[in-house]
Scaffold this motif. Structure first.
Motif, PDB file in Angstrom:
ATOM      1  N   LEU A  68       0.827  -1.194   0.000  1.00 58.36           N
ATOM      2  CA  LEU A  68       0.000   0.000   0.000  1.00 58.36           C
ATOM      3  C   LEU A  68       0.869   1.255   0.000  1.00 58.36           C
ATOM      4  CD1 LEU A  68      -2.835   1.149   0.111  1.00 58.36           C
ATOM      5  CD2 LEU A  68      -2.775   0.945   2.601  1.00 58.36           C
ATOM      6  N   TRP A  69       1.977   1.232   0.751  1.00 61.45           N
ATOM      7  CA  TRP A  69       2.878   2.376   0.791  1.00 61.45           C
ATOM      8  C   TRP A  69       3.545   2.581  -0.575  1.00 61.45           C
ATOM      9  CZ3 TRP A  69       2.814   6.132   4.066  1.00 61.45           C
ATOM     10  CH2 TRP A  69       3.880   7.010   4.167  1.00 61.45           C
ATOM     11  N   GLN A  70       3.868   1.479  -1.264  1.00 59.76           N
ATOM     12  CA  GLN A  70       4.429   1.593  -2.620  1.00 59.76           C
ATOM     13  C   GLN A  70       3.444   2.281  -3.563  1.00 59.76           C
ATOM     14  OE1 GLN A  70       5.878  -2.128  -4.207  1.00 59.76           O
ATOM     15  NE2 GLN A  70       6.962  -2.654  -2.334  1.00 59.76           N
ATOM     16  N   LEU A  71       2.167   1.897  -3.483  1.00 62.82           N
ATOM     17  CA  LEU A  71       1.161   2.524  -4.323  1.00 62.82           C
ATOM     18  C   LEU A  71       1.050   4.021  -4.020  1.00 62.82           C
ATOM     19  CD1 LEU A  71      -1.845   0.022  -4.478  1.00 62.82           C
ATOM     20  CD2 LEU A  71      -0.263   0.631  -6.303  1.00 62.82           C
ATOM     21  N   LEU A  72       1.091   4.365  -2.745  1.00 59.45           N
ATOM     22  CA  LEU A  72       0.988   5.772  -2.360  1.00 59.45           C
ATOM     23  C   LEU A  72       2.169   6.569  -2.923  1.00 59.45           C
ATOM     24  CD1 LEU A  72      -0.175   5.350   1.353  1.00 59.45           C
ATOM     25  CD2 LEU A  72      -1.556   6.123  -0.585  1.00 59.45           C
ATOM     26  N   ARG A  73       3.348   5.979  -2.888  1.00 58.53           N
ATOM     27  CA  ARG A  73       4.526   6.676  -3.426  1.00 58.53           C
ATOM     28  C   ARG A  73       4.455   6.785  -4.946  1.00 58.53           C
ATOM     29  NH1 ARG A  73       9.987   5.015  -0.310  1.00 58.53           N
ATOM     30  NH2 ARG A  73      10.599   6.944  -1.322  1.00 58.53           N
ATOM     31  N   LEU A  74       3.874   5.781  -5.614  1.00 64.07           N
ATOM     32  CA  LEU A  74       3.701   5.861  -7.060  1.00 64.07           C
ATOM     33  C   LEU A  74       2.753   6.997  -7.437  1.00 64.07           C
ATOM     34  CD1 LEU A  74       3.383   2.116  -8.173  1.00 64.07           C
ATOM     35  CD2 LEU A  74       5.191   3.710  -8.828  1.00 64.07           C
ATOM     36  N   CYS A  75       1.724   7.195  -6.622  1.00 67.51           N
ATOM     37  CA  CYS A  75       0.705   8.190  -6.937  1.00 67.51           C
ATOM     38  C   CYS A  75       1.093   9.601  -6.510  1.00 67.51           C
ATOM     39  CB  CYS A  75      -0.618   7.801  -6.274  1.00 67.51           C
ATOM     40  SG  CYS A  75      -1.367   6.317  -6.953  1.00 67.51           S
ATOM     41  N   PHE A  76       1.784   9.723  -5.384  1.00 64.52           N
ATOM     42  CA  PHE A  76       2.032  11.048  -4.812  1.00 64.52           C
ATOM     43  C   PHE A  76       3.510  11.397  -4.734  1.00 64.52           C
ATOM     44  CE2 PHE A  76      -1.823   9.357  -2.552  1.00 64.52           C
ATOM     45  CZ  PHE A  76      -2.727  10.015  -3.376  1.00 64.52           C
ATOM     46  N   GLY A  77       4.365  10.594  -5.358  1.00 62.59           N
ATOM     47  CA  GLY A  77       5.788  10.903  -5.335  1.00 62.59           C
ATOM     48  C   GLY A  77       6.414  10.550  -4.003  1.00 62.59           C
ATOM     49  N   HIS A 187      -9.408   8.132  -4.875  1.00 62.62           N
ATOM     50  CA  HIS A 187      -9.919   9.130  -5.818  1.00 62.62           C
ATOM     51  C   HIS A 187      -9.091   9.138  -7.101  1.00 62.62           C
ATOM     52  CE1 HIS A 187     -11.863  12.793  -7.190  1.00 62.62           C
ATOM     53  NE2 HIS A 187     -10.665  13.343  -7.389  1.00 62.62           N
ATOM     54  N   ARG A 188      -7.758   9.049  -6.978  1.00 64.68           N
ATOM     55  CA  ARG A 188      -6.892   9.043  -8.150  1.00 64.68           C
ATOM     56  C   ARG A 188      -7.120   7.797  -9.003  1.00 64.68           C
ATOM     57  NH1 ARG A 188      -2.060  11.957  -7.832  1.00 64.68           N
ATOM     58  NH2 ARG A 188      -1.650  11.125  -9.920  1.00 64.68           N
ATOM     59  N   LEU A 189      -7.333   6.663  -8.360  1.00 67.18           N
ATOM     60  CA  LEU A 189      -7.554   5.423  -9.108  1.00 67.18           C
ATOM     61  C   LEU A 189      -8.889   5.436  -9.836  1.00 67.18           C
ATOM     62  CD1 LEU A 189      -6.239   2.776  -6.548  1.00 67.18           C
ATOM     63  CD2 LEU A 189      -5.175   3.399  -8.729  1.00 67.18           C
ATOM     64  N   GLU A 190      -9.879   6.124  -9.265  1.00 66.97           N
ATOM     65  CA  GLU A 190     -11.230   6.092  -9.835  1.00 66.97           C
ATOM     66  C   GLU A 190     -11.476   7.196 -10.857  1.00 66.97           C
ATOM     67  OE1 GLU A 190     -13.599   6.281  -6.361  1.00 66.97           O
ATOM     68  OE2 GLU A 190     -13.258   4.183  -5.789  1.00 66.97           O
ATOM     69  N   ASP A 191     -10.689   8.292 -10.816  1.00 67.98           N
ATOM     70  CA  ASP A 191     -10.984   9.391 -11.730  1.00 67.98           C
ATOM     71  C   ASP A 191     -10.244   9.281 -13.063  1.00 67.98           C
ATOM     72  OD1 ASP A 191      -8.374  10.074 -11.203  1.00 67.98           O
ATOM     73  OD2 ASP A 191      -8.828  11.933 -10.138  1.00 67.98           O
ATOM     74  N   GLY A 192      -9.507   8.190 -13.280  1.00 66.22           N
ATOM     75  CA  GLY A 192      -8.841   7.983 -14.560  1.00 66.22           C
ATOM     76  C   GLY A 192      -7.545   8.730 -14.732  1.00 66.22           C
ATOM     77  N   SER A 193      -6.963   9.259 -13.650  1.00 61.42           N
ATOM     78  CA  SER A 193      -5.687   9.980 -13.755  1.00 61.42           C
ATOM     79  C   SER A 193      -4.589   9.027 -14.208  1.00 61.42           C
ATOM     80  CB  SER A 193      -5.308  10.587 -12.402  1.00 61.42           C
ATOM     81  OG  SER A 193      -6.317  11.467 -11.947  1.00 61.42           O
ATOM     82  N   PRO A 194      -3.690   9.490 -15.082  1.00 63.19           N
ATOM     83  CA  PRO A 194      -2.591   8.607 -15.524  1.00 63.19           C
ATOM     84  C   PRO A 194      -1.648   8.285 -14.373  1.00 63.19           C
ATOM     85  CG  PRO A 194      -2.265  10.859 -16.302  1.00 63.19           C
ATOM     86  CD  PRO A 194      -3.641  10.818 -15.705  1.00 63.19           C
ATOM     87  N   LEU A 195      -1.419   7.005 -14.172  1.00 61.74           N
ATOM     88  CA  LEU A 195      -0.555   6.546 -13.079  1.00 61.74           C
ATOM     89  C   LEU A 195       0.351   5.439 -13.593  1.00 61.74           C
ATOM     90  CD1 LEU A 195      -3.224   6.283 -10.219  1.00 61.74           C
ATOM     91  CD2 LEU A 195      -1.527   8.091 -10.487  1.00 61.74           C
ATOM     92  N   ALA A 196       1.558   5.378 -13.062  1.00 61.82           N
ATOM     93  CA  ALA A 196       2.515   4.323 -13.444  1.00 61.82           C
ATOM     94  C   ALA A 196       2.296   3.109 -12.544  1.00 61.82           C
ATOM     95  CB  ALA A 196       3.947   4.851 -13.318  1.00 61.82           C
ATOM     96  N   LEU A 197       1.227   2.379 -12.819  1.00 58.94           N
ATOM     97  CA  LEU A 197       0.865   1.235 -11.991  1.00 58.94           C
ATOM     98  C   LEU A 197       1.585  -0.025 -12.455  1.00 58.94           C
ATOM     99  CD1 LEU A 197      -2.985   1.845 -11.749  1.00 58.94           C
ATOM    100  CD2 LEU A 197      -1.273   2.332  -9.994  1.00 58.94           C
TER     101      LEU A 197
END
Length: 486
Positions: A68-77, A187-197
């Motif tokens: 979960l922390w990895q995902l947070l860092r991917l989304c928010f730097g 919110h970021r996952l649901e609004d379609g924002s580009p993410l390096a998942l």
């Protein structure tokens, strides 16, 4: 897409995981992510995949919180290495709040509790509250959100001061705690924002997960393939089974039949409540591809353990059936009553030797031993299972130990901090002296400890610094058998 793979056997789940892992990722340099609930599970998966495929490489096995922390860092730097809401940091911030008399005075119940004890009670309460708030962030984020908005939820007499304490802790911290970050992540996952998942995520061997983690998986599954390999002891629907006490509490004066509640299998009903809620929550997901795999169409019933497993798998209640006739040589299910942890480990060692002799195809890496607290049992395991000349050696490793157990120097430092509050018993002090760092500091060798033990035995030292130390414990102020006589 979210894929739910269920089975009552870990080996069957591994077959499904290996099949999915054979499908290459779009990026050949991308790591395969397999979320596990313990380091030991990750090690077991890597060994089994290597046996099947010849190699297991570029696979990461994060724990749920780390993932979960990895995902947070991917989304928010970049995020801080240590959050202000980490329990080890939170305890000191809570302690500072408890020192403020004007805040504590708002709750007479809290003030009475603190005033009836010493500073140690204040510290213990701060440590306990830090753990409780950490659990709130995972399991009760709705409470946290309500308190931050100034709302109370009628949770009991202690809610008001806990809400005030949390608002004090959260003030000026922005979105740095887990509940706020997860809300932003969803919110970021649901609004379609580009993410390096990551291209694919597998969650293996779980039987329960916090609701907030399930919410993240559901949102993540809208972007990528998420495979959940869940241990489910029952292939029938068991979301409505309850144990007898729970049925009595829910039904009251009404009939349990009118509420469509049943016990099913009594062990599953009483011990499987957390798993029941977990699978019920998964079943509510709108986009879910679910399957239940078994290794045999008809489960075997050759031993008592197999009968128990088969009955749970088929949700069969045998209480009204004829008793099962136990074979004389059937020892598949055993209960041992021992007088202490050391004896428990000795009995375990003897039983394993018997099993290896009885089943030549059984290997040490086929055996997993579970304990409620590995830190308590680790010293006894090392004492009993260590290699000795002339004895049969069982290869072993101890997983999921705390940092202090993995770092002898840290363990010695923590023991040294505890020493002033102790009675200075000889076995404890000698145990501290056995640490290599302590031996080096005083220029001693391990062989010198035999001489120290002999001297202590000759002088009769048992415990206590001196007479004043004993007097402080309400005992006669004599130096006899204390370190002063050494």
């Amino acid at each position: 897409m979210l894929y739910l793979h269920q089975s009552h056997r870990l080996e069957v789940l591994l077959n499904g995981l290996a099949e999915v892992a054979r499908s290459p990722l779009p990026d050949p340099f991308a790591a395969e992510l397999m979320v596990v609930q313990s380091k030991g599970m990750g090690r077991w998966i890597s060994l089994r995949l290597a046996e099947r495929q010849g190699v297991c490489a570029n696979v990461q096995f994060p724990l749920p919180a780390s993932f979960l922390w990895q995902l947070l860092r991917l989304c928010f730097g970049e995020l801080p290495e240590r959050s202000a809401f980490a329990p080890e940091v939170l305890v000191w911030r809570i302690r500072a709040w408890l020192e403020r008399a004007e805040d504590v005075a708002r709750s007479p119940r809290l003030a009475a509790y603190l005033n009836s004890g010493d500073e140690r009670r204040r510290q213990q309460l701060a440590e306990r509250l830090a753990d409780v708030f950490d659990q709130y962030l995972v399991y009760r984020p709705d409470w946290i959100e309500a308190w931050e908005e100034g709302r109370l939820l009628a949770l009991g007499a202690d809610e008001e001061w806990q809400a005030a304490l949390w608002r004090h802790l959260a003030a000026g911290q922005g979105d740095s705690h887990r509940a706020r970050l997860v809300r932003r992540l969803l919110h970021r996952l649901e609004d379609g924002s580009p993410l390096a998942l990551p291209p694919r995520v597998s969650v293996f061997g779980v039987s329960s997960l916090p609701p907030v983690f399930l919410d993240v998986l559901q949102a993540l599954a809208r972007r990528i393939d998420v495979h959940v390999y869940a241990l489910n002891p029952c292939r029938e629907y068991w979301g409505e089974i309850r144990d007898q006490r729970e049925i009595a509490r829910i039904a009251g004066e009404r009939s349990a039949d009118d509420l469509y509640l049943e016990v099913g299998h009594p062990l599953l009903a009483s011990l499987g409540k957390q798993g029941r809620d977990f699978f019920d929550r998964l079943a509510e997901f709108p986009q879910l591809d679910s399957e239940f795999a078994v290794d045999e169409a008809e489960p075997p019933r050759r031993s008592l353990l197999e009968v128990l497993q088969a009955d749970i798998l088929e949700l069969r209640d045998r209480r009204d059936d004829r008793p099962w006739r136990l074979a004389a040589e059937d020892d598949s299910l055993q209960v041992h009553v021992c007088h202490g942890p050391m004896r428990e480990v000795e009995v375990l060692h003897d039983r394993l030797l018997h099993l290896f002799q009885r089943h030549p195809d059984l290997q040490p890496d086929d055996v997993a031993v579970l304990t409620p607290d590995i830190g308590l049992y680790a010293p006894y395991v090392e004492a009993v299972f260590s290699r000795r000349q002339g004895d049969t050696f069982i290869p072993y490793s101890i997983a999921d130990r705390g940092m202090s157990a993995e770092q002898p120097l840290l363990e010695a430092f923590l023991a040294l901090l505890d020493l002033p509050d102790s009675r200075y018993p000889t076995d404890w002090v000698l145990g501290l002296m056995e640490h290599p760092a302590v031996l080096r500091r005083f220029g001693l060798e391990a062989d010198d400890l035999d001489s120290v033990r002999h001297w202590l035995q000759e002088t009769g030292v048992r415990w206590g610094r001196d007479g004043d130390h004993k007097a402080g414990l309400g005992l006669p102020a004599t130096t006899r058998h204390t370190w002063r006589e050494a």
